[in-house]
Design a protein around this motif. Structure first.
Motif, PDB file in Angstrom:
ATOM      1  N   ASP A  68       0.802  -1.224   0.000  1.00 23.40           N
ATOM      2  CA  ASP A  68       0.000   0.000   0.000  1.00 23.40           C
ATOM      3  C   ASP A  68       0.837   1.277   0.000  1.00 23.40           C
ATOM      4  O   ASP A  68       0.316   2.366   0.202  1.00 23.40           O
ATOM      5  N   ALA A 116       1.347   2.945  -4.581  1.00 23.71           N
ATOM      6  CA  ALA A 116       1.454   1.496  -4.436  1.00 23.71           C
ATOM      7  C   ALA A 116       1.597   0.817  -5.795  1.00 23.71           C
ATOM      8  O   ALA A 116       2.409  -0.098  -5.963  1.00 23.71           O
ATOM      9  N   ARG A 141      -4.120  -1.042  -6.814  1.00 26.03           N
ATOM     10  CA  ARG A 141      -3.832  -0.935  -5.375  1.00 26.03           C
ATOM     11  C   ARG A 141      -4.187   0.467  -4.894  1.00 26.03           C
ATOM     12  O   ARG A 141      -4.079   1.428  -5.625  1.00 26.03           O
ATOM     13  N   ARG A 142      -4.545   0.545  -3.659  1.00 22.70           N
ATOM     14  CA  ARG A 142      -4.830   1.838  -3.039  1.00 22.70           C
ATOM     15  C   ARG A 142      -3.690   2.165  -2.073  1.00 22.70           C
ATOM     16  O   ARG A 142      -3.138   1.285  -1.422  1.00 22.70           O
ATOM     17  N   ASP A 143      -3.372   3.431  -1.976  1.00 19.99           N
ATOM     18  CA  ASP A 143      -2.320   3.866  -1.054  1.00 19.99           C
ATOM     19  C   ASP A 143      -2.817   3.834   0.370  1.00 19.99           C
ATOM     20  O   ASP A 143      -3.970   4.186   0.655  1.00 19.99           O
ATOM     21  N   GLY A 144      -1.938   3.408   1.263  1.00 23.33           N
ATOM     22  CA  GLY A 144      -2.244   3.465   2.685  1.00 23.33           C
ATOM     23  C   GLY A 144      -2.258   4.907   3.164  1.00 23.33           C
ATOM     24  O   GLY A 144      -1.626   5.780   2.580  1.00 23.33           O
TER      25      GLY A 144
END
Length: 150
Positions: A68, A116, A141-144
């Motif tokens: 992430d 990500a 994907r998604r960033d944290g």
């Protein structure tokens, strides 16, 4: 290098809560992979530690909270993942490769492509530049949003 490939490829396939697909950015940022490849290639030519640093960054990111990009987050309220002692050596070349790629992508597709995904593409590209196999990286994907040292 065989074991490193297996570990890397298994991390690329980790699903972090959404459906990963080929061509995720085909309509919103169709040239993302070419832009990342160009940035990674330029960095790879400059220094011989681009390969291990970029792969290690991806490895360390994926094994904490999933892939992430939370390892890149700079926290002002707590010690972030990047502040953990084993990650301090990534501050140079590993982060720089992904940051340069993100800057190139943001110049053309602002606010669209996650760090990500850029990190996953960069890790694949640096492996290919070192003579490893090429393969499709599924994206989405998604960033944290949170990064904790532990």
């Amino acid at each position: 290098m065989g074991m490193m490939r297996v570990l890397f490829m298994s991390m690329v396939l980790i699903n972090v809560g959404g459906q990963l697909v080929e061509n995720f950015y085909s309509s919103t940022c169709p040239h993302v992979e070419a832009m990342v490849k160009q940035a990674v290639s330029m960095k790879f030519i400059k220094t011989n530690i681009t390969l291990p640093a970029t792969l290690r960054l991806f490895f360390h990111d994926c094994f904490i909270e999933g892939c992430d990009a939370s390892i890149i987050i700079q926290s002002t309220t707590n010690d972030a993942e990047k502040d953990f002692p084993v990650n301090l050596s990534l501050a140079g070349d590993g982060f720089d490769t992904v940051i340069k790629a993100k800057e190139a992508v943001e110049a053309v597709c602002p606010g669209i492509v996650s760090c990500a995904d850029i990190q996953a593409i960069a890790a694949r590209d640096v492996l290919v530049l070192a003579g490893g196999p090429s393969f499709t990286v599924e994206l989405g994907r998604r960033d944290g949003l949170i990064s904790n040292k532990y």
